[in-house]
Design a protein around this motif. Structure first.
Motif, PDB file in Angstrom:
ATOM      1  N   GLY A   1      -7.264 -12.138  12.094  1.00 32.61           N
ATOM      2  CA  GLY A   1      -5.930 -11.546  11.205  1.00 32.61           C
ATOM      3  C   GLY A   1      -4.936 -12.753  11.128  1.00 32.61           C
ATOM      4  O   GLY A   1      -4.765 -12.930  12.389  1.00 32.61           O
ATOM      5  N   ASP A   2      -4.604 -13.193  10.013  1.00 32.82           N
ATOM      6  CA  ASP A   2      -3.342 -14.098  10.017  1.00 32.82           C
ATOM      7  C   ASP A   2      -2.089 -13.200   9.713  1.00 32.82           C
ATOM      8  O   ASP A   2      -2.177 -12.274   8.821  1.00 32.82           O
ATOM      9  CB  ASP A   2      -3.504 -15.098   8.951  1.00 32.82           C
ATOM     10  N   GLU A   3      -1.135 -13.274  10.423  1.00 28.04           N
ATOM     11  CA  GLU A   3      -0.176 -12.231  10.465  1.00 28.04           C
ATOM     12  C   GLU A   3       0.891 -12.751   9.338  1.00 28.04           C
ATOM     13  O   GLU A   3       1.613 -11.628   8.973  1.00 28.04           O
ATOM     14  CB  GLU A   3       0.600 -12.225  11.757  1.00 28.04           C
ATOM     15  N   THR A   4       1.139 -13.713   8.803  1.00 28.87           N
ATOM     16  CA  THR A   4       2.095 -14.084   7.954  1.00 28.87           C
ATOM     17  C   THR A   4       1.645 -14.680   6.563  1.00 28.87           C
ATOM     18  O   THR A   4       2.553 -14.986   5.628  1.00 28.87           O
ATOM     19  CB  THR A   4       3.120 -15.116   8.477  1.00 28.87           C
ATOM     20  N   ASP A   5       0.452 -14.617   6.411  1.00 28.16           N
ATOM     21  CA  ASP A   5      -0.077 -15.064   4.978  1.00 28.16           C
ATOM     22  C   ASP A   5       0.398 -14.009   3.929  1.00 28.16           C
ATOM     23  O   ASP A   5       0.501 -14.615   2.733  1.00 28.16           O
ATOM     24  CB  ASP A   5      -1.657 -15.399   4.914  1.00 28.16           C
ATOM     25  N   GLU A   6       0.435 -12.949   4.254  1.00 26.84           N
ATOM     26  CA  GLU A   6       0.954 -11.947   3.206  1.00 26.84           C
ATOM     27  C   GLU A   6       2.343 -12.458   2.680  1.00 26.84           C
ATOM     28  O   GLU A   6       2.657 -12.373   1.561  1.00 26.84           O
ATOM     29  CB  GLU A   6       0.892 -10.632   3.481  1.00 26.84           C
TER      30      GLU A   6
ATOM     31  N   ASN B   1      -2.629  -9.919  -0.972  1.00 28.33           N
ATOM     32  CA  ASN B   1      -2.607  -8.845  -0.354  1.00 28.33           C
ATOM     33  C   ASN B   1      -3.446  -9.052   1.192  1.00 28.33           C
ATOM     34  O   ASN B   1      -3.627 -10.163   1.507  1.00 28.33           O
ATOM     35  CB  ASN B   1      -3.885  -7.893  -1.105  1.00 28.33           C
ATOM     36  N   THR B   2      -3.189  -7.809   1.955  1.00 25.90           N
ATOM     37  CA  THR B   2      -3.793  -7.891   3.383  1.00 25.90           C
ATOM     38  C   THR B   2      -5.154  -8.837   3.377  1.00 25.90           C
ATOM     39  O   THR B   2      -6.147  -8.551   2.698  1.00 25.90           O
ATOM     40  CB  THR B   2      -4.188  -6.725   4.064  1.00 25.90           C
TER      41      THR B   2
ATOM     42  N   PHE C   1     -10.065  -8.838   1.299  1.00 27.34           N
ATOM     43  CA  PHE C   1      -8.768  -8.442   0.921  1.00 27.34           C
ATOM     44  C   PHE C   1      -8.434  -7.124   0.855  1.00 27.34           C
ATOM     45  O   PHE C   1      -9.381  -6.320   0.253  1.00 27.34           O
ATOM     46  CB  PHE C   1      -8.270  -9.150  -0.441  1.00 27.34           C
ATOM     47  N   GLY C   2      -7.547  -6.437   1.528  1.00 28.84           N
ATOM     48  CA  GLY C   2      -7.283  -4.891   1.541  1.00 28.84           C
ATOM     49  C   GLY C   2      -6.503  -4.646   0.336  1.00 28.84           C
ATOM     50  O   GLY C   2      -6.324  -5.352  -0.605  1.00 28.84           O
TER      51      GLY C   2
END
Length: 489
Positions: free
Chosen positions: A370-375, A381-382, A402-403
């Protein structure tokens, strides 16, 4: 707890025209043939009456069919009583006590699994859901002490090997709370262990050998170190809640962002600490209340996973391997020799925001990140990034998943073919990774702990622990505390 039902099928042989006795013209009685497992083999001929086995395979020629042999060797709750004769399969009850003689052991009689709110038409009470029910909830105001407007942080779980009872360990901004969730609809808040040095948003807890290890991060926590707490104390709390004290206090570092434990080796690894440039700080915890410093690995890790490697790369079979999520890349290191840790390889990816946390698939072939700040930074999207780690010396990008929302992903863990993702404002998402090798991941369910919205914000589900054998899943939510969910029947 569902009672195990023995399905009985009765075959009645009749004819269109009743047979008549030649001497007295009375009908012949129907012939009753019992086939309890419905496999077409009558009970009097079946080598495994309770489990369908139409081929009657019996590899060890003991007169008992293979399916019944396999069941006889299962002991789900580890209490020494095989499942096929255990009157409470999922909770340890070695004495098999059954006071009401209903065939269900006392320990299972005491369990209620009727949800607080079933997931019906996409809602469980106030919470949007898909396939998961809400069993219970305990708010932050109960779990934490009142110091400094507390919020929820990390979470882990412990199953008592003696009793089979299940406990949630919930890190709050100012303390760590302990909750008995054995009866998931009636959880019991047993008490809390207060912080060793001030309140802070980041607190993390993991478990080894019936002990909890707790760290905290922030400018206020320069003297926090690592608290060690003997979880067996939770067995005998008669008047909850109580204020617990730690059983040891490790002070070779002050603050640490996270604590990682390899239960196979008996080592803990503090990451993001004020030692080794924020890299992994090695701690021998084989004697749980006597932690010993054994060096470290330089280079900041925000989070990590450490395993005794059994994956496809035979070059590293049996080695202790660290996978570090290191802000702008993933680092793979061999830390078997604590005096001489060695970087194996590193890998980056497109559109890096903040390389936050990841977890191996159970075959150690793929690493899910998981990349925390790419969104926030790129407007997607996630996004969940998957790497192929078949060759640890040459890791490769495998796919982006992508979520359905723009919420930020936080901590995620793999159990079987499901990736359990704490997705902040979108709550907990369950993602089917059965076909990950062919590049396919599909959301299979969710429980949204933050019904207000799915915004790209730091609200909602912080973390999840999905590893209880009962099927109970515990979620730590920043604003709402502890939520216990379970897959719908």
């Amino acid at each position: 707890m569902k009672k195990r039902l023995l399905l009985k099928t009765i075959f009645v042989i009749t004819l269109l025209t009743p047979l008549m006795h030649s001497c007295d013209n009375e009908p012949v009685d129907a012939i009753i043939i019992q086939d309890s497992d419905g496999d077409g083999i009558p009970n009097n001929l079946d080598n495994c009456i309770t489990i369908a086995n139409p081929d009657q395979a019996d590899d060890d020629n003991d007169g008992i069919g293979n399916p019944c042999d396999e069941e006889a060797n299962l002991d789900t709750d580890g209490d020494g009583i095989p499942d096929n004769i255990d009157n409470c399969i999922e909770i340890a009850n070695p004495d098999q006590a059954d006071d009401d003689n209903d065939g269900i052991g006392n320990t299972c009689d005491d369990i209620t699994t009727t949800p607080l709110f079933e997931c019906i038409n996409g809602m469980a009470g106030e919470y949007p859901c898909d396939g998961y029910d809400l069993m219970a909830q305990i708010p932050v105001s109960v779990l934490a002490n009142t110091m400094g407007n507390p919020e929820g942080s990390d979470i882990w779980g412990w199953t008592d090997p003696l009793t089979g009872n299940e406990y949630a360990l919930i890190a709050m901004t100012n303390s760590t709370a302990f909750v008995d969730i054995t009866n998931p609809t009636e959880p019991v808040f047993l008490g809390r262990l207060d912080t060793a040095d001030g309140a802070n948003f980041w607190r993390d807890v993991k478990v080894y050998n019936n002990h909890a290890y707790i760290v905290a991060d922030g400018s206020q926590n320069l003297n926090h170190g690592m608290q060690v707490f003997d979880l067996t104390k939770l067995r005998n709390v008669t008047n909850p809640p109580i204020n617990f004290t730690s059983d040891a206090h490790y002070t070779e570092f002050g603050k640490a962002h996270n604590i990682v434990i390899n239960e196979d080796s008996g080592y803990a690894y503090a990451v993001g600490s004020n030692t080794f440039g924020g890299g992994a700080h090695f701690i021998n915890i084989q004697n749980p209340t006597n932690p010993i410093a054994e060096g470290g690995f330089n280079g900041y890790s925000h989070d990590a996973q450490v395993v005794t490697y059994t994956g496809p790369d035979s070059d590293y079979s049996g080695h202790e391997i660290l996978i570090g999520s290191n802000e702008n890349e993933v680092v793979i290191a061999d830390i078997t020799d604590k005096a001489n840790p060695v970087t194996i390889s590193t890998i980056a990816y497109n559109n890096i925001g903040y390389t936050h946390q990841g977890w191996f698939t159970e075959d150690s072939r793929y690493f899910i990140l998981g990349d925390e700040t790419d969104e926030m930074g790129f407007g997607n999207n996630t996004r969940t990034i998957v790497f192929d780690f078949t060759d640890l010396d040459n890791p490769a990008f495998h796919l982006d998943y992508f979520g359905p929302t723009a919420a930020i992903d936080h901590n995620g863990y793999v159990k079987g073919n499901t990736y359990f993702q704490a997705n902040y404002s979108a709550g907990l998402r369950m993602i089917d990774i059965t076909n990950i090798a062919s590049g396919t991941m599909v959301e299979s369910g969710f429980f949204d702990t933050h019904p207000e919205n799915n915004n790209t914000s730091f609200n909602g589900a912080w973390s999840v622990y999905p590893y209880f054998s009962s099927g109970n899943i515990i979620i730590s939510d920043i604003e709402r505390g502890l939520l216990i969910v379970r897959k719908s029947e």
